[in-house]
Design a protein around this motif. Structure first.
Motif, short mmCIF file in Angstrom:
data_model
loop_
_atom_site.label_atom_id
_atom_site.label_comp_id
_atom_site.label_asym_id
_atom_site.label_seq_id
_atom_site.Cartn_x
_atom_site.Cartn_y
_atom_site.Cartn_z
N ILE A 8 0.83 -1.33 -0.14
CA ILE A 8 -0.12 -0.09 0.09
C ILE A 8 0.87 1.15 0.18
O ILE A 8 1.54 1.32 0.89
CB ILE A 8 -0.78 -0.06 1.21
N LYS A 43 -7.81 -5.42 3.43
CA LYS A 43 -6.72 -4.39 3.40
C LYS A 43 -7.52 -3.01 3.51
O LYS A 43 -7.16 -2.00 4.27
CB LYS A 43 -6.12 -4.43 2.13
N HIS A 47 -6.39 -0.41 6.19
CA HIS A 47 -6.08 0.72 5.78
C HIS A 47 -7.06 1.66 4.86
O HIS A 47 -7.50 1.45 3.89
CB HIS A 47 -5.10 0.42 4.42
N ILE A 50 -7.53 3.12 1.37
CA ILE A 50 -7.93 2.44 0.18
C ILE A 50 -9.52 2.74 0.01
O ILE A 50 -10.14 2.95 -1.05
CB ILE A 50 -7.76 0.84 0.46
#
Length: 71
Positions: A8, A43, A47, A50
């Motif tokens: 990322i 993810k 995070h 995103i």
């Protein structure tokens, strides 16, 4: 199918935002990133940037469409 390491970084976030702006689904974005949709979902939880990139990309498209309809 998944890459050894999914990173990322700013480049990945920009790619996600652009593709979401083009109307790709999260499943299509995941395949583009060579990860499973489940991995993308995990993810996104780890995070938040995103999910924010997906939202920004979609918002830009909606804004552009709205503007063109008002012209």
């Amino acid at each position: 199918m998944a890459l050894a390491k999914f990173k990322i970084n700013r480049k990945t976030i920009n790619l996600i935002e652009r593709k979401a702006g083009l109307g790709l689904t999260q499943e299509q974005i995941a395949h583009l990133l060579e990860i499973t949709p489940e991995t993308l979902s995990r993810k996104k939880q780890d995070h938040p940037e995103i999910g924010q990139a997906i939202s920004r990309g979609r918002a830009k498209t909606v804004g552009a469409l709205s503007s063109s309809l008002l012209e």
